[in-house]
Design a protein around this motif. Structure first.
Motif, PDB file in Angstrom:
ATOM      1  N   ALA A   1       0.789  -1.357   0.098  1.00 61.23           N
ATOM      2  CA  ALA A   1       0.015   0.042   0.079  1.00 61.23           C
ATOM      3  C   ALA A   1       0.836   1.294   0.038  1.00 61.23           C
ATOM      4  N   GLY A   2       2.079   1.062   0.127  1.00 55.32           N
ATOM      5  CA  GLY A   2       3.134   2.316  -0.208  1.00 55.32           C
ATOM      6  C   GLY A   2       3.703   2.672   1.137  1.00 55.32           C
ATOM      7  N   LEU A   3       3.388   1.921   2.358  1.00 60.08           N
ATOM      8  CA  LEU A   3       3.830   2.415   3.497  1.00 60.08           C
ATOM      9  C   LEU A   3       5.296   1.745   3.705  1.00 60.08           C
ATOM     10  N   GLU A   4       6.526   2.690   3.644  1.00 61.94           N
ATOM     11  CA  GLU A   4       7.729   2.132   3.280  1.00 61.94           C
ATOM     12  C   GLU A   4       8.186   1.739   4.813  1.00 61.94           C
ATOM     13  N   ASN A   5       7.463   2.326   6.081  1.00 58.87           N
ATOM     14  CA  ASN A   5       7.885   1.831   7.461  1.00 58.87           C
ATOM     15  C   ASN A   5       6.923   0.880   7.955  1.00 58.87           C
ATOM     16  N   ALA A   6       6.509  -0.041   7.102  1.00 55.87           N
ATOM     17  CA  ALA A   6       5.419  -1.056   7.501  1.00 55.87           C
ATOM     18  C   ALA A   6       5.703  -1.903   8.610  1.00 55.87           C
ATOM     19  N   GLU A   7       7.211  -2.331   8.447  1.00 51.30           N
ATOM     20  CA  GLU A   7       7.424  -3.332   9.676  1.00 51.30           C
ATOM     21  C   GLU A   7       7.519  -2.478  10.998  1.00 51.30           C
TER      22      GLU A   7
END
Length: 70
Positions: A41-47
């Motif tokens: 979904a484009g969230l680079e900081n997902a982790e």
């Protein structure tokens, strides 16, 4: 503006529906699934969001990180 991330209550068959800004991303069965959906979904900081227990994630109808129905 921050996205609205909702991890819905566990389904009776296991897994939790994940939505971002009302768009359904899929059915997560693990934190790994959730992280992958958020990355797509484009969230680079997902982790960091998931494993850091970010207040940006609204865990509904169950405890955070639990994917099986009670």
């Amino acid at each position: 503006m921050a996205p609205v991330i909702v991890v819905h209550r566990p389904s009776s068959s296991g897994g939790r529906r994940v939505t971002v800004d009302d768009a359904i991303l899929g059915l997560a069965r693990t934190d790994r699934d959730l992280i992958e959906f958020l990355r797509r979904a484009g969230l680079e900081n997902a982790e960091e969001l998931v494993l850091g227990d970010s207040p940006l994630i609204d865990w509904r109808g169950g405890h955070a990180h639990e994917y099986e129905a009670a």
